[in-house]
Write a protein that holds these residues in place. Structure first.
Motif, PDB file in Angstrom:
ATOM      1  N   GLN A  18       0.830  -1.205   0.000  1.00  0.00           N
ATOM      2  CA  GLN A  18       0.000   0.000   0.000  1.00  0.00           C
ATOM      3  C   GLN A  18       0.866   1.259   0.000  1.00  0.00           C
ATOM      4  O   GLN A  18       0.612   2.202  -0.758  1.00  0.00           O
ATOM      5  CB  GLN A  18      -0.924   0.011   1.223  1.00  0.00           C
ATOM      6  N   ARG A  19       1.918   1.253   0.837  1.00  0.00           N
ATOM      7  CA  ARG A  19       2.725   2.478   0.992  1.00  0.00           C
ATOM      8  C   ARG A  19       3.522   2.818  -0.256  1.00  0.00           C
ATOM      9  O   ARG A  19       3.725   4.002  -0.570  1.00  0.00           O
ATOM     10  CB  ARG A  19       3.682   2.317   2.191  1.00  0.00           C
ATOM     11  N   ILE A  20       3.972   1.830  -1.015  1.00  0.00           N
ATOM     12  CA  ILE A  20       4.777   2.119  -2.206  1.00  0.00           C
ATOM     13  C   ILE A  20       3.929   2.262  -3.461  1.00  0.00           C
ATOM     14  O   ILE A  20       4.454   2.520  -4.543  1.00  0.00           O
ATOM     15  CB  ILE A  20       5.857   1.042  -2.438  1.00  0.00           C
ATOM     16  N   GLY A  21       2.611   2.084  -3.330  1.00  0.00           N
ATOM     17  CA  GLY A  21       1.733   2.279  -4.478  1.00  0.00           C
ATOM     18  C   GLY A  21       1.651   1.091  -5.415  1.00  0.00           C
ATOM     19  O   GLY A  21       1.246   1.241  -6.578  1.00  0.00           O
ATOM     20  N   ALA A  22       1.998  -0.108  -4.926  1.00  0.00           N
ATOM     21  CA  ALA A  22       1.969  -1.288  -5.789  1.00  0.00           C
ATOM     22  C   ALA A  22       0.561  -1.660  -6.221  1.00  0.00           C
ATOM     23  O   ALA A  22       0.366  -2.364  -7.220  1.00  0.00           O
ATOM     24  CB  ALA A  22       2.616  -2.476  -5.072  1.00  0.00           C
ATOM     25  N   LEU A  23      -0.449  -1.190  -5.471  1.00  0.00           N
ATOM     26  CA  LEU A  23      -1.844  -1.526  -5.792  1.00  0.00           C
ATOM     27  C   LEU A  23      -2.414  -0.643  -6.888  1.00  0.00           C
ATOM     28  O   LEU A  23      -3.473  -0.940  -7.435  1.00  0.00           O
ATOM     29  CB  LEU A  23      -2.711  -1.403  -4.529  1.00  0.00           C
ATOM     30  N   ASP A  24      -1.724   0.438  -7.227  1.00  0.00           N
ATOM     31  CA  ASP A  24      -2.249   1.373  -8.229  1.00  0.00           C
ATOM     32  C   ASP A  24      -2.082   0.817  -9.640  1.00  0.00           C
ATOM     33  O   ASP A  24      -1.032   0.258  -9.982  1.00  0.00           O
ATOM     34  CB  ASP A  24      -1.516   2.715  -8.140  1.00  0.00           C
ATOM     35  N   ASP A  25      -3.114   0.982 -10.475  1.00  0.00           N
ATOM     36  CA  ASP A  25      -3.004   0.578 -11.877  1.00  0.00           C
ATOM     37  C   ASP A  25      -1.985   1.436 -12.610  1.00  0.00           C
ATOM     38  O   ASP A  25      -1.314   0.975 -13.533  1.00  0.00           O
ATOM     39  CB  ASP A  25      -4.364   0.694 -12.578  1.00  0.00           C
ATOM     40  N   ALA A  26      -1.894   2.690 -12.197  1.00  0.00           N
ATOM     41  CA  ALA A  26      -0.965   3.626 -12.839  1.00  0.00           C
ATOM     42  C   ALA A  26       0.118   3.978 -11.840  1.00  0.00           C
ATOM     43  O   ALA A  26       0.019   4.977 -11.110  1.00  0.00           O
ATOM     44  CB  ALA A  26      -1.701   4.875 -13.303  1.00  0.00           C
ATOM     45  N   TYR A  27       1.157   3.161 -11.777  1.00  0.00           N
ATOM     46  CA  TYR A  27       2.208   3.348 -10.784  1.00  0.00           C
ATOM     47  C   TYR A  27       2.920   4.674 -11.013  1.00  0.00           C
ATOM     48  O   TYR A  27       3.307   5.011 -12.137  1.00  0.00           O
ATOM     49  CB  TYR A  27       3.204   2.194 -10.866  1.00  0.00           C
ATOM     50  N   LEU A  28       3.095   5.437  -9.932  1.00  0.00           N
ATOM     51  CA  LEU A  28       3.716   6.768  -9.975  1.00  0.00           C
ATOM     52  C   LEU A  28       3.025   7.687 -10.990  1.00  0.00           C
ATOM     53  O   LEU A  28       3.641   8.579 -11.571  1.00  0.00           O
ATOM     54  CB  LEU A  28       5.212   6.667 -10.304  1.00  0.00           C
ATOM     55  N   ALA A  29       1.729   7.435 -11.197  1.00  0.00           N
ATOM     56  CA  ALA A  29       0.901   8.263 -12.091  1.00  0.00           C
ATOM     57  C   ALA A  29       1.434   8.288 -13.517  1.00  0.00           C
ATOM     58  O   ALA A  29       1.262   9.278 -14.231  1.00  0.00           O
ATOM     59  CB  ALA A  29       0.791   9.692 -11.534  1.00  0.00           C
ATOM     60  N   ARG A  30       2.049   7.192 -13.971  1.00  0.00           N
ATOM     61  CA  ARG A  30       2.620   7.157 -15.319  1.00  0.00           C
ATOM     62  C   ARG A  30       1.777   6.318 -16.282  1.00  0.00           C
ATOM     63  O   ARG A  30       2.201   6.059 -17.411  1.00  0.00           O
ATOM     64  CB  ARG A  30       4.049   6.618 -15.275  1.00  0.00           C
ATOM     65  N   GLY A  31       0.625   5.858 -15.844  1.00  0.00           N
ATOM     66  CA  GLY A  31      -0.277   5.176 -16.761  1.00  0.00           C
ATOM     67  C   GLY A  31       0.064   3.726 -17.036  1.00  0.00           C
ATOM     68  O   GLY A  31      -0.456   3.135 -17.981  1.00  0.00           O
ATOM     69  N   ARG A  32       0.932   3.142 -16.247  1.00  0.00           N
ATOM     70  CA  ARG A  32       1.262   1.717 -16.432  1.00  0.00           C
ATOM     71  C   ARG A  32       1.453   1.079 -15.066  1.00  0.00           C
ATOM     72  O   ARG A  32       1.627   1.753 -14.052  1.00  0.00           O
ATOM     73  CB  ARG A  32       2.503   1.548 -17.302  1.00  0.00           C
ATOM     74  N   SER A  33       1.451  -0.264 -15.041  1.00  0.00           N
ATOM     75  CA  SER A  33       1.542  -0.996 -13.788  1.00  0.00           C
ATOM     76  C   SER A  33       2.952  -0.950 -13.209  1.00  0.00           C
ATOM     77  O   SER A  33       3.921  -0.587 -13.895  1.00  0.00           O
ATOM     78  CB  SER A  33       1.140  -2.458 -14.007  1.00  0.00           C
ATOM     79  N   LEU A  34       3.065  -1.352 -11.945  1.00  0.00           N
ATOM     80  CA  LEU A  34       4.373  -1.460 -11.308  1.00  0.00           C
ATOM     81  C   LEU A  34       5.250  -2.462 -12.050  1.00  0.00           C
ATOM     82  O   LEU A  34       6.453  -2.243 -12.211  1.00  0.00           O
ATOM     83  CB  LEU A  34       4.208  -1.883  -9.839  1.00  0.00           C
ATOM     84  N   GLY A  35       4.641  -3.553 -12.529  1.00  0.00           N
ATOM     85  CA  GLY A  35       5.408  -4.566 -13.256  1.00  0.00           C
ATOM     86  C   GLY A  35       6.069  -4.004 -14.513  1.00  0.00           C
ATOM     87  O   GLY A  35       7.244  -4.282 -14.783  1.00  0.00           O
ATOM     88  N   GLN A  36       5.345  -3.199 -15.269  1.00  0.00           N
ATOM     89  CA  GLN A  36       5.918  -2.600 -16.469  1.00  0.00           C
ATOM     90  C   GLN A  36       7.024  -1.612 -16.119  1.00  0.00           C
ATOM     91  O   GLN A  36       8.074  -1.575 -16.775  1.00  0.00           O
ATOM     92  CB  GLN A  36       4.809  -1.894 -17.264  1.00  0.00           C
ATOM     93  N   SER A  37       6.788  -0.811 -15.071  1.00  0.00           N
ATOM     94  CA  SER A  37       7.811   0.147 -14.656  1.00  0.00           C
ATOM     95  C   SER A  37       9.054  -0.577 -14.155  1.00  0.00           C
ATOM     96  O   SER A  37      10.184  -0.175 -14.464  1.00  0.00           O
ATOM     97  CB  SER A  37       7.255   1.049 -13.547  1.00  0.00           C
ATOM     98  N   ARG A  38       8.853  -1.655 -13.405  1.00  0.00           N
ATOM     99  CA  ARG A  38      10.000  -2.420 -12.893  1.00  0.00           C
ATOM    100  C   ARG A  38      10.819  -3.003 -14.032  1.00  0.00           C
ATOM    101  O   ARG A  38      12.052  -3.064 -13.963  1.00  0.00           O
ATOM    102  CB  ARG A  38       9.499  -3.550 -11.990  1.00  0.00           C
TER     103      ARG A  38
END
Length: 290
Positions: A18-38
């Protein structure tokens, strides 16, 4: 496993995600998942082989392919086949991908600052120190240990590294040492355990079965993972394998320059005994009753 301990781990996982935003569909407000950003971070500024990416991120090939296709559709990643080996495929960031990586770095720094910001200096130090310890323990938990054929490339790598480590500590020539060859480290004569992290070999230990005991050989841990307790884990696992075979006594010998190994053996319950072989490089002989 203690249920209360398991629940504490699950509660920790919930808080972190929850704290790192892993639950957000748009991680860091960039429109993609955490998996794609990683994946963008893992590819980085060079070229990365897909099989290496799969191993480092512990992803199956199907999921990695879906992530890459999504990033390719955005124009952030290119995937190419090696000219000399069609089985090798590499991923690289496009100029747009590199710009996105820089933006992700900036936003990720901001996220880290937002976590630390509400805390006082002492709390920040405690949190960062605890994070370092958690990271080390999580890495330790990702190491896999399994019996491997001593002829396997990963086994060969470990034995070569073991010899190189000994040669760096003293004047070592494997031809003058008591043998532990492929046949001796293959069932039923013996076995070789290899530890791997993200698919890369990082440690090994072997057993040679004798009529009334077994001998521990080829204990090696990569410098990249030292401090994670892997040496103790390898020793414990090889003891369990020996016990499963009905072995009651384990023996080993070591050189006096290997101070860390000597400390490990003593801490694990091995007692020093009289020399039981004519190992050219040995100064200490140990034995343990299982």
């Amino acid at each position: 496993m203690d249920p209360a301990t398991v629940e504490r781990v699950r509660r920790f996982n919930r808080t972190v995600t929850q704290r790192i935003g892993a639950l957000d569909d748009a991680y860091l407000a960039r429109g993609r998942s955490l998996g794609q950003s990683r994946l963008l971070w893992e590819i980085g500024t060079g070229a990365s082989e897909l099989r290496s990416l799969r191993s480092r991120l512990d992803l199956d090939s199907g999921y990695l392919s879906r992530l890459l296709r999504a990033l390719q559709a955005e124009g952030l990643v290119t995937v190419e086949t090696d000219d000399t080996d069609a089985r090798v495929r590499t991923a690289s960031l496009t100029p747009a991908g590199l710009a996105e990586l820089a933006e992700l770095d900036r936003l990720s720094d901001g996220l880290a600052e937002s976590i630390l910001g509400p805390l006082n200096e002492k709390q920040r130090e405690r949190l960062v120190s605890a994070m370092g310890e958690v990271e080390r323990l999580l890495v330790a938990s990702m190491v896999d240990v399994a019996v491997l054929d001593p002829r396997h490339p990963d086994a060969r790598y470990c034995v070569r590294a073991y010899f190189a480590d000994l040669a760096a500590r003293f004047d070592f020539d494997p031809e003058q040492s008591i043998s532990a060859d492929d046949e001796e480290l293959t069932e039923p004569s013996g076995l070789l355990l290899v530890a791997a992290l993200h698919g890369d070999p990082v440690g090994c230990v072997a057993l040679k079965f004798r009529e009334d005991h077994a001998e521990v050989k080829r204990m090696w841990v990569s410098s990249a993972v030292r401090g994670l307790g892997l040496g103790r884990r390898l020793l414990t696992e090889v003891e369990q394998r020996a016990a499963e075979r009905g072995v009651r006594t384990l023996r080993l010998e070591t050189n006096h320059t290997l101070i860390e190994a000597i400390g490990l053996y003593r801490a694990a319950g091995y007692r020093e005994v009289e020399a039981f072989n004519e190992e050219h490089y040995a100064h200490h002989w140990f034995e343990k009753t299982l």
